[in-house]
Design a protein around this motif. Structure first.
Motif, PDB file in Angstrom:
ATOM      1  N   VAL A  56       0.863  -1.183   0.000  1.00  0.00           N
ATOM      2  CA  VAL A  56       0.000   0.000   0.000  1.00  0.00           C
ATOM      3  C   VAL A  56       0.898   1.230   0.000  1.00  0.00           C
ATOM      4  O   VAL A  56       1.906   1.269   0.707  1.00  0.00           O
ATOM      5  N   SER A  57       0.540   2.238  -0.769  1.00  0.00           N
ATOM      6  CA  SER A  57       1.357   3.446  -0.838  1.00  0.00           C
ATOM      7  C   SER A  57       1.427   4.142   0.518  1.00  0.00           C
ATOM      8  O   SER A  57       0.501   4.043   1.334  1.00  0.00           O
ATOM      9  N   VAL A  58       2.525   4.839   0.723  1.00  0.00           N
ATOM     10  CA  VAL A  58       2.703   5.601   1.963  1.00  0.00           C
ATOM     11  C   VAL A  58       1.564   6.608   2.111  1.00  0.00           C
ATOM     12  O   VAL A  58       1.020   6.792   3.202  1.00  0.00           O
ATOM     13  N   LYS A  59       1.176   7.220   1.028  1.00  0.00           N
ATOM     14  CA  LYS A  59       0.103   8.217   1.061  1.00  0.00           C
ATOM     15  C   LYS A  59      -1.197   7.616   1.602  1.00  0.00           C
ATOM     16  O   LYS A  59      -1.859   8.203   2.457  1.00  0.00           O
ATOM     17  N   LYS A  60      -1.561   6.433   1.136  1.00  0.00           N
ATOM     18  CA  LYS A  60      -2.785   5.776   1.609  1.00  0.00           C
ATOM     19  C   LYS A  60      -2.649   5.363   3.072  1.00  0.00           C
ATOM     20  O   LYS A  60      -3.615   5.445   3.835  1.00  0.00           O
ATOM     21  N   LEU A  61      -1.456   4.913   3.460  1.00  0.00           N
ATOM     22  CA  LEU A  61      -1.240   4.543   4.860  1.00  0.00           C
ATOM     23  C   LEU A  61      -1.414   5.742   5.787  1.00  0.00           C
ATOM     24  O   LEU A  61      -1.993   5.625   6.871  1.00  0.00           O
ATOM     25  N   VAL A  62      -0.917   6.904   5.367  1.00  0.00           N
ATOM     26  CA  VAL A  62      -1.066   8.115   6.184  1.00  0.00           C
ATOM     27  C   VAL A  62      -2.542   8.472   6.341  1.00  0.00           C
ATOM     28  O   VAL A  62      -2.983   8.830   7.438  1.00  0.00           O
ATOM     29  N   VAL A  63      -3.311   8.349   5.277  1.00  0.00           N
ATOM     30  CA  VAL A  63      -4.749   8.647   5.357  1.00  0.00           C
ATOM     31  C   VAL A  63      -5.441   7.641   6.281  1.00  0.00           C
ATOM     32  O   VAL A  63      -6.296   8.025   7.096  1.00  0.00           O
ATOM     33  N   MET A  64      -5.067   6.359   6.194  1.00  0.00           N
ATOM     34  CA  MET A  64      -5.649   5.352   7.080  1.00  0.00           C
ATOM     35  C   MET A  64      -5.315   5.669   8.536  1.00  0.00           C
ATOM     36  O   MET A  64      -6.177   5.577   9.414  1.00  0.00           O
ATOM     37  N   GLN A  65      -4.066   6.066   8.786  1.00  0.00           N
ATOM     38  CA  GLN A  65      -3.675   6.427  10.151  1.00  0.00           C
ATOM     39  C   GLN A  65      -4.473   7.625  10.648  1.00  0.00           C
ATOM     40  O   GLN A  65      -4.911   7.656  11.797  1.00  0.00           O
ATOM     41  N   GLU A 179       1.249  13.604   1.269  1.00  0.00           N
ATOM     42  CA  GLU A 179       2.088  13.864   0.094  1.00  0.00           C
ATOM     43  C   GLU A 179       3.553  13.994   0.478  1.00  0.00           C
ATOM     44  O   GLU A 179       4.430  13.435  -0.184  1.00  0.00           O
ATOM     45  N   PHE A 180       3.830  14.730   1.564  1.00  0.00           N
ATOM     46  CA  PHE A 180       5.211  14.879   2.032  1.00  0.00           C
ATOM     47  C   PHE A 180       5.814  13.516   2.364  1.00  0.00           C
ATOM     48  O   PHE A 180       6.932  13.193   1.947  1.00  0.00           O
ATOM     49  N   MET A 181       5.090  12.714   3.122  1.00  0.00           N
ATOM     50  CA  MET A 181       5.605  11.399   3.516  1.00  0.00           C
ATOM     51  C   MET A 181       5.753  10.486   2.309  1.00  0.00           C
ATOM     52  O   MET A 181       6.717   9.728   2.213  1.00  0.00           O
ATOM     53  N   ASP A 182       4.810  10.547   1.388  1.00  0.00           N
ATOM     54  CA  ASP A 182       4.885   9.705   0.193  1.00  0.00           C
ATOM     55  C   ASP A 182       6.132  10.048  -0.628  1.00  0.00           C
ATOM     56  O   ASP A 182       6.812   9.156  -1.130  1.00  0.00           O
ATOM     57  N   GLU A 183       6.426  11.336  -0.739  1.00  0.00           N
ATOM     58  CA  GLU A 183       7.585  11.776  -1.518  1.00  0.00           C
ATOM     59  C   GLU A 183       8.916  11.528  -0.807  1.00  0.00           C
ATOM     60  O   GLU A 183       9.940  11.355  -1.458  1.00  0.00           O
TER      61      GLU A 183
END
Length: 194
Positions: A56-65, A179-183
């Motif tokens: 799972v992308s980091v971006k999606k994980l951040v939203v789940m968190q 976005e920051f974490m994903d990048e």
């Protein structure tokens, strides 16, 4: 002349004291900044590792968190909660056990329907089932404990009650951080591991 030097000495001591106090403040600020950077690097490292493990992308994980945090789960527990959910889903799909029982018997989600989906879609399937069935689900608390852990299941129930609004608010709230974490998660992982 002597009194002039005495006054000058007092001024120099006053300047020195002021410099020591400001140096202490600057040192404290630098320490706080280093601590904050370390926390961000550690978070990026955890997210990067979890992304590799779950697909799972980091971006999606951040939203789940963020969704879990908004539902009342302590922010420090959200990564552990998602890791536990991922491990329990793998166990349910490949080995059976209490997690499979929670899915099939308590939530009425077939393994065939949920297997092969990425973690974020599995997560949403579980939440949507809870939302759609509401109070009709027998032994709902036990199902949540078997999938998310004893301490975390209650937050998931709150999240599911108004799922669409909660997920929309989480996505909006976490947008720039996600976005920051994903990048930067890979680089932050390298910094944290150094």
């Amino acid at each position: 002349i002597r009194s002039g030097f005495t006054r000058l000495g007092g001024v120099v001591r006053g300047i020195g004291g002021a410099m020591r106090r400001s140096l202490f403040g600057m040192t404290a600020a630098a320490g706080a900044l280093a601590f904050a950077f370390k926390k961000v690097a550690d978070e990026g490292s955890v997210l990067s590792d979890m992304s590799v493990q779950t697909g799972v992308s980091v971006k999606k994980l951040v939203v789940m968190q963020e969704a879990l945090r908004r539902a009342g789960a302590p922010i420090a527990d959200t990564s552990r909660m998602l890791s536990m959910f991922a491990a329990n889903m793998q166990e349910a799909i490949h080995k059976g056990g209490m997690a499979r029982e929670a899915l099939e018997e308590m939530l009425r989600i077939s393994i065939a329907d949920i297997a092969g989906k990425p973690l974020d879609e599995q997560f949403m399937m579980v939440l949507e089932k809870i939302r759609d069935m509401g109070d009709e689900l027998p032994m709902l608390e036990m199902a949540m404990e078997n999938l998310f852990g004893a301490r975390m299941g209650f937050g998931v129930l709150r999240l599911a009650k108004d799922l669409d609004a909660n997920m929309k608010a989480a996505a909006k709230s976490a947008e720039s951080h996600a976005e920051f974490m994903d990048e930067n998660a890979t680089e932050l992982d390298q910094v944290a591991d150094a």
